[in-house]
Design a protein around this motif. Structure first.
Motif, PDB file in Angstrom:
ATOM      1  N   LEU A  64       0.813  -1.219   0.000  1.00 18.46           N
ATOM      2  CA  LEU A  64       0.000   0.000   0.000  1.00 18.46           C
ATOM      3  C   LEU A  64       0.844   1.265   0.000  1.00 18.46           C
ATOM      4  CD1 LEU A  64      -2.949  -0.755   2.470  1.00 18.46           C
ATOM      5  CD2 LEU A  64      -2.910  -0.938  -0.023  1.00 18.46           C
ATOM      6  N   GLY A  65       2.131   1.135   0.318  1.00 20.30           N
ATOM      7  CA  GLY A  65       2.989   2.312   0.349  1.00 20.30           C
ATOM      8  C   GLY A  65       2.803   3.163   1.580  1.00 20.30           C
ATOM      9  N   VAL A  66       2.192   2.604   2.620  1.00 20.78           N
ATOM     10  CA  VAL A  66       2.022   3.324   3.886  1.00 20.78           C
ATOM     11  C   VAL A  66       2.647   2.486   4.992  1.00 20.78           C
ATOM     12  CG1 VAL A  66      -0.083   4.478   3.146  1.00 20.78           C
ATOM     13  CG2 VAL A  66      -0.236   2.292   4.325  1.00 20.78           C
ATOM     14  N   THR A  67       2.971   3.136   6.080  1.00 21.03           N
ATOM     15  CA  THR A  67       3.571   2.427   7.201  1.00 21.03           C
ATOM     16  C   THR A  67       2.482   1.740   8.012  1.00 21.03           C
ATOM     17  OG1 THR A  67       5.364   4.045   7.317  1.00 21.03           O
ATOM     18  CG2 THR A  67       5.008   2.640   9.247  1.00 21.03           C
ATOM     19  N   ALA A  68       2.502   0.415   8.014  1.00 20.05           N
ATOM     20  CA  ALA A  68       1.530  -0.347   8.788  1.00 20.05           C
ATOM     21  C   ALA A  68       1.985  -0.397  10.234  1.00 20.05           C
ATOM     22  CB  ALA A  68       1.399  -1.759   8.217  1.00 20.05           C
ATOM     23  N   PRO A  69       1.072  -0.689  11.161  1.00 16.76           N
ATOM     24  CA  PRO A  69       1.471  -0.841  12.562  1.00 16.76           C
ATOM     25  C   PRO A  69       2.579  -1.876  12.694  1.00 16.76           C
ATOM     26  CG  PRO A  69      -0.919  -0.809  12.352  1.00 16.76           C
ATOM     27  CD  PRO A  69      -0.369  -0.857  10.962  1.00 16.76           C
ATOM     28  N   CYS A 138      -0.622   9.245  -6.806  1.00 14.33           N
ATOM     29  CA  CYS A 138      -0.464   7.826  -6.491  1.00 14.33           C
ATOM     30  C   CYS A 138       0.622   7.216  -7.360  1.00 14.33           C
ATOM     31  CB  CYS A 138      -1.777   7.075  -6.739  1.00 14.33           C
ATOM     32  SG  CYS A 138      -3.166   7.589  -5.703  1.00 14.33           S
ATOM     33  N   PRO A 139       1.396   6.285  -6.798  1.00 17.18           N
ATOM     34  CA  PRO A 139       2.427   5.626  -7.598  1.00 17.18           C
ATOM     35  C   PRO A 139       1.808   4.774  -8.693  1.00 17.18           C
ATOM     36  CG  PRO A 139       2.224   4.582  -5.454  1.00 17.18           C
ATOM     37  CD  PRO A 139       1.380   5.817  -5.411  1.00 17.18           C
ATOM     38  N   SER A 140       2.410   4.788  -9.864  1.00 14.89           N
ATOM     39  CA  SER A 140       1.908   3.984 -10.966  1.00 14.89           C
ATOM     40  C   SER A 140       2.411   2.556 -10.842  1.00 14.89           C
ATOM     41  CB  SER A 140       2.366   4.579 -12.301  1.00 14.89           C
ATOM     42  OG  SER A 140       3.752   4.331 -12.495  1.00 14.89           O
ATOM     43  N   GLU A 141       1.944   1.716 -11.744  1.00 18.37           N
ATOM     44  CA  GLU A 141       2.354   0.317 -11.734  1.00 18.37           C
ATOM     45  C   GLU A 141       3.842   0.167 -12.051  1.00 18.37           C
ATOM     46  OE1 GLU A 141      -0.060   1.662 -13.370  1.00 18.37           O
ATOM     47  OE2 GLU A 141      -1.907   0.814 -12.525  1.00 18.37           O
ATOM     48  N   GLU A 142       4.461   1.222 -12.566  1.00 18.22           N
ATOM     49  CA  GLU A 142       5.873   1.165 -12.926  1.00 18.22           C
ATOM     50  C   GLU A 142       6.793   1.361 -11.732  1.00 18.22           C
ATOM     51  OE1 GLU A 142       6.469   3.977 -16.004  1.00 18.22           O
ATOM     52  OE2 GLU A 142       4.979   3.094 -17.346  1.00 18.22           O
ATOM     53  N   PRO A 166      -3.580   0.601  -3.885  1.00 16.91           N
ATOM     54  CA  PRO A 166      -2.971   1.641  -3.042  1.00 16.91           C
ATOM     55  C   PRO A 166      -3.585   3.018  -3.258  1.00 16.91           C
ATOM     56  CG  PRO A 166      -1.274   0.219  -3.936  1.00 16.91           C
ATOM     57  CD  PRO A 166      -2.551  -0.165  -4.625  1.00 16.91           C
ATOM     58  N   CYS A 167      -3.974   3.321  -4.501  1.00 16.70           N
ATOM     59  CA  CYS A 167      -4.575   4.634  -4.767  1.00 16.70           C
ATOM     60  C   CYS A 167      -5.985   4.723  -4.193  1.00 16.70           C
ATOM     61  CB  CYS A 167      -4.587   4.911  -6.272  1.00 16.70           C
ATOM     62  SG  CYS A 167      -4.865   6.652  -6.667  1.00 16.70           S
ATOM     63  N   VAL A 168      -6.735   3.623  -4.229  1.00 15.83           N
ATOM     64  CA  VAL A 168      -8.061   3.626  -3.611  1.00 15.83           C
ATOM     65  C   VAL A 168      -7.919   3.871  -2.112  1.00 15.83           C
ATOM     66  CG1 VAL A 168     -10.181   2.319  -3.232  1.00 15.83           C
ATOM     67  CG2 VAL A 168      -8.904   2.007  -5.360  1.00 15.83           C
ATOM     68  N   ALA A 169      -6.956   3.200  -1.478  1.00  6.15           N
ATOM     69  CA  ALA A 169      -6.750   3.370  -0.037  1.00  6.15           C
ATOM     70  C   ALA A 169      -6.342   4.801   0.287  1.00  6.15           C
ATOM     71  CB  ALA A 169      -5.695   2.380   0.453  1.00  6.15           C
ATOM     72  N   ALA A 184      -7.969  -4.737   0.711  1.00  5.89           N
ATOM     73  CA  ALA A 184      -8.112  -5.897  -0.161  1.00  5.89           C
ATOM     74  C   ALA A 184      -9.056  -5.559  -1.296  1.00  5.89           C
ATOM     75  CB  ALA A 184      -8.640  -7.105   0.622  1.00  5.89           C
ATOM     76  N   VAL A 185      -8.913  -6.281  -2.409  1.00 10.66           N
ATOM     77  CA  VAL A 185      -9.825  -6.174  -3.553  1.00 10.66           C
ATOM     78  C   VAL A 185     -10.439  -7.539  -3.784  1.00 10.66           C
ATOM     79  CG1 VAL A 185     -10.053  -5.720  -6.019  1.00 10.66           C
ATOM     80  CG2 VAL A 185      -8.443  -4.388  -4.674  1.00 10.66           C
TER      81      VAL A 185
END
Length: 418
Positions: A64-69, A138-142, A166-169, A184-185
């Motif tokens: 997701l590109g975010v810091t999880a707990p 948001c970061p792309s698939e690249e 990640p962009c939806v989140a 999740a999707v």
């Protein structure tokens, strides 16, 4: 299976809630409901974690590109603090048993599960796909070094196009102000498999539901929806209410409430074959954030929700208004949203007092005395210190914020505008 068809008889009736009796079996089983919901919707989080670990271990994941707990330690009985998990429903036809020629991928369903920091309350928030919102960069698939530019206003269901899950989140996180470390999707085939695994979901219709666009032709009364019929019921919008995405969310909330009641039943929870098939149907058709892919997380998440009673679960629709210049689109109602999220952050137990236009009460059986309608109570955000109303009363959300409770039996009204 052939179904009876009945002539459509448009009508409106007074919405009446019927409180389901809280038997001891219901109270005892309700602590497992969200655990099983997580099994179904969020990757097999734990009624039989040992049995589904093989599925989750092979699940597809994304960062997701975010810091999880911090990583959950072995043997942890619950997660610390609140829990937020995003579930997006993908409309991709790639690799699915359903293909009508549509291409691309949109996040047409967006649900945020929030569990309060004390683990006593849970809320599932539905966000309309037609909501016009800011979308962050948001970061792309690249890769992280390539970003899609931020946009001041785009339709919510396009967020998947600009950077996947990640962009939806990120979009939902910025809209709500809530951190979303887990997501999740799920695809069409996952919905089909889940409905089949539980043996169908019973949904009440107060009048026939006919929608040629999704090939639905359901009679009034109780309908057991399974497989593709369940999927199309969740996707229909022209056959319910005023044909809007708001009415479709009403439809989905009635289905999810019925599914929860089905899941809490002993015939589901004590059947290892059903639990196994539920987990397999979900995980085989899901993309998970890598923060969810561990046995420790599954066990701790299960412990986080296991003691939440049905009366402390709410399905809520994110409040919105008609868009001023985009016909058929919506814009956030930030004032009402602020009240909703202040209530969630406070941790107070609350009730929704408003219901959507596509929801009705079950018809009264012959000889039954109808229940008195519940009058909406004007609510307000809890005090700044997060305390509940004086005397420990439950917070009543304003009636303009609509939703359902799974311990309340409700029906779909069918089409109400022509």
């Amino acid at each position: 299976m052939a179904r009876k068809t009945q002539a459509e008889q448009p009508r409106r009736s007074v919405v009446r809630h019927g409180k389901l009796p809280r038997s001891s079996s219901l109270k005892n089983a309700s602590r497992f409901v969200l655990t099983t919901l997580l099994v179904v919707a969020f990757s097999g989080v734990a009624t039989a974690a040992y049995a589904v670990w093989g599925f989750v271990n092979s699940a597809k994941t994304v960062d997701l590109g975010v810091t999880a707990p911090a990583a959950v330690g072995a043997g942890a009985q619950a997660l610390e603090g609140e829990l937020n998990i995003l579930l997006a429903g993908s409309d991709t036809r790639v690799g699915q048993g359903y293909d009508d020629g549509e291409e691309g991928e949109l996040n047409d369903v967006n649900l945020l599960l929030h569990v309060s920091a004390d683990h006593k309350n849970a809320t599932v928030i539905s966000f309309p796909r037609d909501l016009m919102v800011p979308i962050p960069s948001c970061p792309s698939e690249e890769g992280e070094e390539n970003f899609y530019p931020a946009m001041s206003e785009q339709q919510l269901n396009t967020a998947m196009t600009y950077g996947g899950l990640p962009c939806v989140a990120r979009t939902i996180s910025e809209l709500t102000g809530m951190e979303i470390p887990y997501a999740a999707v799920i695809t069409f085939d996952g919905v089909v498999g889940i409905s089949e695994a539980v043996g169908g979901v019973e949904v009440c219709l107060t009048q026939p539901l006919v929608d040629p666009k999704t090939n639905l032709d359901l009679p009034a009364g109780m309908n057991t929806l399974e497989g593709w019929d369940a999927l199309q019921f969740l996707r229909t919008r022209y056959g319910v209410g005023d044909g809007s995405d708001i009415s479709r969310i009403n439809n989905q909330q009635v289905f999810m409430s019925s599914l929860l009641r089905k899941l809490k039943s002993s015939e589901t929870l004590t059947d290892p074959f059903k639990v196994w098939n539920l987990a397999k149907a979900a995980v085989d058709n899901m993309l998970l954030s890598d923060s969810m892919k561990s046995m420790q997380f599954m066990q701790a998440a299960a412990g986080t929700v296991k003691d939440i009673d049905l009366e402390n679960i709410n399905f809520v629709q994110y409040p919105s208004l008609d868009h001023p210049y985009e016909s058929g689109r919506l814009r956030p109602n930030y004032d009402l949203a602020a009240q909703l999220f202040a209530t969630l952050q406070s941790g107070a137990s609350f009730d929704v007092t408003g219901v959507g236009g596509a929801v009705e009460a079950p018809p009264v059986a012959e000889g039954e005395v109808p229940a008195e309608p519940t009058e909406p109570v004007e609510g307000e955000a809890p005090p700044a210190d997060g305390a509940a109303a004086e005397g420990g009363d439950r917070v009543k959300l304003p009636s303009e914020i609509t939703g359902l409770k799974p311990d309340v039996e409700s029906c779909v009204a069918g089409q109400t505008s022509y």
